[in-house]
Design a protein around this motif. Structure first.
Motif, mmCIF file in Angstrom:
data_model
loop_
_atom_site.group_PDB
_atom_site.id
_atom_site.type_symbol
_atom_site.label_atom_id
_atom_site.label_comp_id
_atom_site.label_asym_id
_atom_site.label_seq_id
_atom_site.Cartn_x
_atom_site.Cartn_y
_atom_site.Cartn_z
ATOM 1 N N ARG A 67 1.032 -1.049 0.208
ATOM 2 C CA ARG A 67 0.038 0.226 -0.295
ATOM 3 C C ARG A 67 0.743 1.461 0.111
ATOM 4 N NH1 ARG A 67 -2.692 -3.210 3.955
ATOM 5 N NH2 ARG A 67 -1.677 -1.952 5.631
ATOM 6 N N GLY A 68 2.229 1.046 -0.217
ATOM 7 C CA GLY A 68 3.134 2.175 0.068
ATOM 8 C C GLY A 68 3.277 2.210 1.447
ATOM 9 N N ALA A 69 3.697 2.016 1.768
ATOM 10 C CA ALA A 69 3.870 2.926 3.902
ATOM 11 C C ALA A 69 4.292 2.158 4.197
ATOM 12 C CB ALA A 69 2.238 2.629 4.620
ATOM 13 N N ALA A 70 4.737 2.239 5.368
ATOM 14 C CA ALA A 70 6.438 1.383 5.884
ATOM 15 C C ALA A 70 5.463 1.381 7.239
ATOM 16 C CB ALA A 70 7.522 1.502 6.034
ATOM 17 N N LEU A 71 5.134 0.013 7.459
ATOM 18 C CA LEU A 71 5.266 -0.414 9.230
ATOM 19 C C LEU A 71 5.979 -0.647 9.658
ATOM 20 C CD1 LEU A 71 2.255 -0.618 10.631
ATOM 21 C CD2 LEU A 71 2.897 -3.234 10.221
ATOM 22 N N ARG A 72 5.908 0.451 11.190
ATOM 23 C CA ARG A 72 7.144 0.535 12.519
ATOM 24 C C ARG A 72 6.562 -1.150 13.442
ATOM 25 N NH1 ARG A 72 7.775 5.896 13.715
ATOM 26 N NH2 ARG A 72 9.163 4.385 15.678
ATOM 27 N N TYR A 73 6.981 -1.511 14.093
ATOM 28 C CA TYR A 73 6.483 -1.790 15.784
ATOM 29 C C TYR A 73 7.649 -1.837 16.424
ATOM 30 C CZ TYR A 73 4.404 -5.608 12.100
ATOM 31 O OH TYR A 73 4.193 -5.749 11.511
ATOM 32 N N LEU A 74 6.952 -1.094 17.414
ATOM 33 C CA LEU A 74 7.702 -0.302 18.770
ATOM 34 C C LEU A 74 7.176 -1.300 20.363
ATOM 35 C CD1 LEU A 74 6.292 3.734 18.600
ATOM 36 C CD2 LEU A 74 8.195 2.475 17.692
ATOM 37 N N ASN A 75 8.155 -1.505 20.923
ATOM 38 C CA ASN A 75 8.037 -2.323 22.444
ATOM 39 C C ASN A 75 7.770 -3.565 21.671
ATOM 40 O OD1 ASN A 75 8.165 0.576 23.935
ATOM 41 N ND2 ASN A 75 5.713 0.933 22.935
ATOM 42 N N ALA A 76 9.037 -3.756 20.907
ATOM 43 C CA ALA A 76 8.907 -5.259 20.894
ATOM 44 C C ALA A 76 9.385 -5.710 21.998
ATOM 45 C CB ALA A 76 9.640 -5.412 19.847
ATOM 46 N N PRO A 77 8.529 -6.950 22.655
ATOM 47 C CA PRO A 77 8.737 -7.899 24.048
ATOM 48 C C PRO A 77 10.024 -8.368 23.753
ATOM 49 C CG PRO A 77 6.215 -8.394 23.652
ATOM 50 C CD PRO A 77 7.436 -7.505 22.539
ATOM 51 N N PRO A 78 11.094 -8.718 24.635
ATOM 52 C CA PRO A 78 11.781 -9.725 24.554
ATOM 53 C C PRO A 78 12.078 -11.166 23.769
ATOM 54 C CG PRO A 78 12.500 -8.360 27.006
ATOM 55 C CD PRO A 78 10.873 -8.561 26.209
ATOM 56 N N ALA A 79 11.087 -11.808 24.076
ATOM 57 C CA ALA A 79 10.991 -12.753 24.111
ATOM 58 C C ALA A 79 10.735 -12.619 22.713
ATOM 59 C CB ALA A 79 9.923 -13.636 24.396
ATOM 60 N N LEU A 80 9.925 -11.467 21.702
ATOM 61 C CA LEU A 80 9.583 -11.079 20.272
ATOM 62 C C LEU A 80 11.455 -11.577 19.413
ATOM 63 C CD1 LEU A 80 8.058 -11.332 18.179
ATOM 64 C CD2 LEU A 80 7.786 -9.579 18.291
ATOM 65 N N ARG A 81 11.525 -10.089 20.285
ATOM 66 C CA ARG A 81 13.273 -10.145 19.861
ATOM 67 C C ARG A 81 14.344 -10.877 19.970
ATOM 68 N NH1 ARG A 81 12.571 -5.185 23.298
ATOM 69 N NH2 ARG A 81 14.278 -6.074 24.614
ATOM 70 N N ASN A 82 14.005 -11.780 20.645
ATOM 71 C CA ASN A 82 15.126 -13.221 20.640
ATOM 72 C C ASN A 82 14.022 -13.951 19.568
ATOM 73 O OD1 ASN A 82 16.666 -11.580 23.354
ATOM 74 N ND2 ASN A 82 15.555 -13.055 24.290
ATOM 75 N N LEU A 83 13.026 -14.464 19.404
ATOM 76 C CA LEU A 83 13.132 -15.326 18.684
ATOM 77 C C LEU A 83 13.116 -14.714 16.485
ATOM 78 C CD1 LEU A 83 11.488 -18.106 18.086
ATOM 79 C CD2 LEU A 83 9.384 -16.681 17.627
ATOM 80 N N ALA A 84 12.929 -13.295 17.024
ATOM 81 C CA ALA A 84 13.150 -12.529 15.812
ATOM 82 C C ALA A 84 14.899 -12.959 15.757
ATOM 83 C CB ALA A 84 12.320 -10.862 15.619
ATOM 84 N N ARG A 85 15.464 -12.561 15.899
ATOM 85 C CA ARG A 85 16.672 -12.069 15.905
ATOM 86 C C ARG A 85 16.984 -13.690 15.677
ATOM 87 N NH1 ARG A 85 19.820 -11.850 20.934
ATOM 88 N NH2 ARG A 85 17.453 -10.977 20.885
ATOM 89 N N LEU A 86 16.918 -15.105 16.416
ATOM 90 C CA LEU A 86 17.204 -16.335 16.332
ATOM 91 C C LEU A 86 16.946 -17.165 14.674
ATOM 92 C CD1 LEU A 86 16.599 -18.097 19.596
ATOM 93 C CD2 LEU A 86 19.192 -17.861 17.468
ATOM 94 N N SER A 87 15.523 -16.203 14.187
ATOM 95 C CA SER A 87 14.636 -16.405 12.640
ATOM 96 C C SER A 87 15.533 -15.663 11.650
ATOM 97 C CB SER A 87 13.705 -16.461 13.279
ATOM 98 O OG SER A 87 12.951 -17.021 14.018
ATOM 99 N N ASP A 88 16.903 -14.339 11.946
ATOM 100 C CA ASP A 88 17.434 -13.925 11.316
ATOM 101 C C ASP A 88 16.121 -12.958 10.862
ATOM 102 O OD1 ASP A 88 19.213 -12.263 10.397
ATOM 103 O OD2 ASP A 88 19.509 -13.902 8.347
ATOM 104 N N VAL A 89 14.490 -12.458 11.132
ATOM 105 C CA VAL A 89 14.493 -11.547 10.620
ATOM 106 C C VAL A 89 13.907 -10.324 11.268
ATOM 107 C CG1 VAL A 89 12.963 -13.143 9.492
ATOM 108 C CG2 VAL A 89 12.354 -12.377 11.965
ATOM 109 N N ASP A 90 14.696 -9.841 12.517
ATOM 110 C CA ASP A 90 14.567 -8.201 13.288
ATOM 111 C C ASP A 90 14.874 -7.693 12.613
ATOM 112 O OD1 ASP A 90 17.334 -10.230 13.158
ATOM 113 O OD2 ASP A 90 17.984 -8.606 14.554
ATOM 114 N N GLY A 91 15.586 -7.783 11.511
ATOM 115 C CA GLY A 91 16.243 -6.284 10.462
ATOM 116 C C GLY A 91 14.430 -6.451 9.732
#
Length: 75
Positions: free
Chosen positions: A47-71
């Motif tokens: 739709r031409g917008a960039a969705l931003r996520y704020l205040n991700a809990p540590p468990a989500l950040r860790n899982l995203a990092r381990l899955s290499d999708v945090d960036g």
């Protein structure tokens, strides 16, 4: 908020109305959670917008990092 295998299909069809998305009340995180967040981001980009996520809990950040999708998610 909870996004899991049980409700991922419904969550995909109900993207967030607000941008940025505050994830501070996300109860748990698993691969279904990541899949939905990635899909929401892709839908937003289409739709031409960039969705931003704020205040991700540590468990989500860790899982995203381990899955290499945090960036990809901006976490």
């Amino acid at each position: 908020m909870r996004i899991s295998f049980d409700n991922a299909g419904a969550a995909l069809g109900n993207p967030p109305a607000q941008n940025p998305v505050d994830l501070s009340d996300l109860a748990d995180a698993d691969s279904a959670t990541l899949a939905v967040l990635i899909a929401w981001s892709a839908q937003s980009r289409e739709r031409g917008a960039a969705l931003r996520y704020l205040n991700a809990p540590p468990a989500l950040r860790n899982l995203a990092r381990l899955s290499d999708v945090d960036g990809l998610l901006g976490l």
